[in-house]
Structure formats: C-alpha cells, structure tokens
Design a protein around this motif. Structure first.
Motif, short mmCIF file in Angstrom:
data_model
loop_
_atom_site.label_atom_id
_atom_site.label_comp_id
_atom_site.label_asym_id
_atom_site.label_seq_id
_atom_site.Cartn_x
_atom_site.Cartn_y
_atom_site.Cartn_z
N TYR A 59 0.98 -1.01 0.13
CA TYR A 59 0.06 0.04 0.16
C TYR A 59 0.23 1.28 -0.02
O TYR A 59 2.35 1.29 -0.25
CB TYR A 59 -0.76 -0.44 1.46
CG TYR A 59 -0.33 0.28 2.79
CD1 TYR A 59 -0.38 1.38 3.08
CD2 TYR A 59 -0.07 -1.27 2.97
CE1 TYR A 59 0.40 1.60 4.57
CE2 TYR A 59 0.98 -1.02 4.57
CZ TYR A 59 0.74 0.30 4.82
OH TYR A 59 1.55 0.47 6.22
N TYR A 60 -0.12 2.64 -0.39
CA TYR A 60 0.63 3.33 -0.42
C TYR A 60 0.13 4.45 0.59
O TYR A 60 -1.27 4.50 0.48
CB TYR A 60 1.23 4.82 -1.37
CG TYR A 60 -0.14 4.86 -2.06
CD1 TYR A 60 -0.01 6.13 -2.53
CD2 TYR A 60 -0.50 3.75 -3.09
CE1 TYR A 60 -1.26 6.07 -2.75
CE2 TYR A 60 -1.59 4.19 -4.31
CZ TYR A 60 -1.89 5.30 -4.11
OH TYR A 60 -3.65 5.79 -4.22
N THR A 61 0.47 5.86 1.26
CA THR A 61 -0.07 6.59 2.07
C THR A 61 0.26 8.38 0.97
O THR A 61 0.51 8.16 0.93
CB THR A 61 0.65 7.02 3.89
OG1 THR A 61 1.96 7.59 3.16
CG2 THR A 61 0.16 5.27 4.35
N ASP A 62 -1.57 9.09 0.59
CA ASP A 62 -0.80 10.13 0.86
C ASP A 62 -1.13 10.87 1.68
O ASP A 62 -0.23 10.96 3.56
CB ASP A 62 -2.72 10.39 -0.05
CG ASP A 62 -3.37 10.29 1.07
OD1 ASP A 62 -4.07 11.04 2.29
OD2 ASP A 62 -5.05 10.59 0.84
N LYS A 63 -0.77 12.19 1.37
CA LYS A 63 0.03 13.55 1.77
C LYS A 63 -1.06 13.42 3.90
O LYS A 63 -0.42 14.06 4.72
CB LYS A 63 -0.12 14.34 1.63
CG LYS A 63 1.25 15.01 0.29
CD LYS A 63 0.74 16.70 -1.02
CE LYS A 63 2.32 16.03 -1.85
NZ LYS A 63 1.33 16.92 -2.64
N GLU A 64 -2.24 12.59 3.47
CA GLU A 64 -2.91 12.95 4.58
C GLU A 64 -2.93 11.96 5.41
O GLU A 64 -3.60 11.34 6.84
CB GLU A 64 -4.34 13.58 4.49
CG GLU A 64 -4.94 14.82 3.99
CD GLU A 64 -4.78 15.15 2.27
OE1 GLU A 64 -4.44 14.34 1.30
OE2 GLU A 64 -3.84 16.31 1.98
N GLY A 65 -2.41 10.53 5.15
CA GLY A 65 -1.88 9.44 5.71
C GLY A 65 -3.09 8.94 5.25
O GLY A 65 -2.78 7.75 5.97
N PRO A 90 14.36 4.75 -4.52
CA PRO A 90 13.62 4.57 -3.00
C PRO A 90 11.91 4.65 -3.67
O PRO A 90 11.33 4.73 -4.44
CB PRO A 90 13.20 5.95 -2.78
CG PRO A 90 14.83 6.48 -2.52
CD PRO A 90 14.81 6.15 -4.48
N SER A 91 11.32 3.14 -2.62
CA SER A 91 9.90 3.18 -3.24
C SER A 91 8.93 4.07 -2.46
O SER A 91 9.58 4.82 -1.39
CB SER A 91 9.51 1.73 -2.32
OG SER A 91 8.54 1.22 -2.45
N ASN A 92 7.34 3.37 -2.99
CA ASN A 92 6.27 4.66 -3.25
C ASN A 92 5.89 4.29 -1.89
O ASN A 92 4.91 4.31 -1.17
CB ASN A 92 6.15 5.22 -3.51
CG ASN A 92 6.63 6.32 -4.61
OD1 ASN A 92 7.44 7.07 -4.26
ND2 ASN A 92 5.74 6.26 -5.99
N LEU A 93 5.69 2.29 -1.62
CA LEU A 93 5.56 1.26 -1.07
C LEU A 93 5.75 1.00 0.17
O LEU A 93 7.42 1.23 0.55
CB LEU A 93 5.37 0.55 -1.95
CG LEU A 93 4.46 0.70 -3.46
CD1 LEU A 93 4.51 -1.11 -4.19
CD2 LEU A 93 3.28 0.93 -3.22
#
Length: 193
Positions: A59-65, A90-93
C-alpha cells in the motif's frame, strides 16, 4: 521447502537438476511475523519474494496519511516493488505482513546471477511482470468504469480465498471506498439476496 516454488517454476520453464540446485542456492527462506514491514516508503526494495505461507499487502499513503491498498498476495504469489527493485530507487510503497509468513526471497544481486547463469529464468520473470501489468490495467479500468458494488462483486469472485483472511477495512482500501461505504454496499447486496 522448495517444492511449491519448484511447481510454480515448472509451469513456465524446464530445469536440469543442476539448474534447480543453483537456483535454490540463490533464494533464502525468511520467516516473518504478522504486522511486520518488509519494505517502507523511502527504502530501496532489495527483494522479490515468493510466498510459501501467509498473506501480505502492499500500500501507499497520501499526504493526509490515508492508505490505498495496491495488492494483496498469498501463497503461490509473488510480492515486491518492481520499479524500486529494478531501478534501485526509493519506494513509494509499504509492504506489510497481514499474517505470519514464510517467504523464499531473492535479492537484486542474486537475481542478476540467476539470469546470467540460467537465462530461461528471464522468461519466467517476464511472464510475471506481464501478468502484473495486466492485473494493474484491469484494476485501473475497474476504478474508472465500475461502481463500488461492481468492484466488490468482482473482487469476491476473483479472490474468494481472501475474504476470510483480510479485514473488511483493508478490502475497502483496496476498492477505493471507506469501510463504512463498503459496509453499506454489503448490506444492500445482502438484502437483495
């Protein structure tokens, strides 16, 4: 411990006993407890893992978490961040275990050795990448063309084995809806049936 992976590999390529012994030597057995991170955002992914036992989410998280689940993976599936792994960036995940897991893991250097030593493994990994791309394309298409109920119906039809293993709030994050909305969708479906 290699029997499930050997069966998986045999679906795509044929190996000699010597090639089998060599490829086994390039994988490491890793046992990971539930709720552990295999990868965090910002780290370079240095593994591709075949799942012998357990369930994992990426999963990934947006700027708001807020979390968005990209995939779930269980036995006889693979998990990694392919772009981070291949490009060494670097990963985004986040990749996290949802259950206790047993994995057969190959790192970046060992995979290079595998391809150099047994080139037919490139065919196997090419097929894996093509299948992953196809799944992601279908997922993107569904996200822009289907209702939440249609996405949920398709998820339950395609992955019935996951329904008892993954919490409903995680499935909601995979479908791109709130847990409350998914609960309403499931309630409406139950009333109709």
């Amino acid at each position: 411990m290699f029997e499930p992976l050997d069966r998986f590999v045999a679906r795509y390529i044929t190996l000699t006993p010597e090639e089998t012994e060599l490829y086994h030597s390039l994988f490491t057995l890793k046992k990971v407890k539930k709720k552990q991170f295999l990868l965090r955002e910002g780290e370079v992914c240095d593994f591709e893992a075949y799942i012998l036992k357990g369930c994992i989410r990426a999963y990934y998280t947006d700027k708001e978490g807020k979390e968005t689940v990209l995939l779930f993976a269980v036995e006889d599936w693979w998990v990694s961040d392919l772009s981070s792994f291949m490009d060494r960036k670097p990963s985004n995940l986040y990749i996290e275990t949802l259950e206790d897991c047993e994995l057969l893991v190959i790192d970046f250097i060992s995979k290079g050795i595998l391809f150099e030593s047994i080139p037919k493994f490139e065919k196997l990994f090419r097929i894996l990448v093509q299948r992953s791309l196809g799944v992601l394309q279908q997922r993107f298409y569904a996200s822009v063309s289907q209702t939440a109920e249609e996405r949920y119906i398709n998820f339950t039809a395609r992955y019935p084995q996951l329904l008892q293993r993954i919490p409903q709030h995680q499935i909601a994050r995979y479908l791109g809806v709130s847990p409350e909305f998914l609960s309403k969708v499931r309630g409406a479906m139950a009333k109709r049936h």
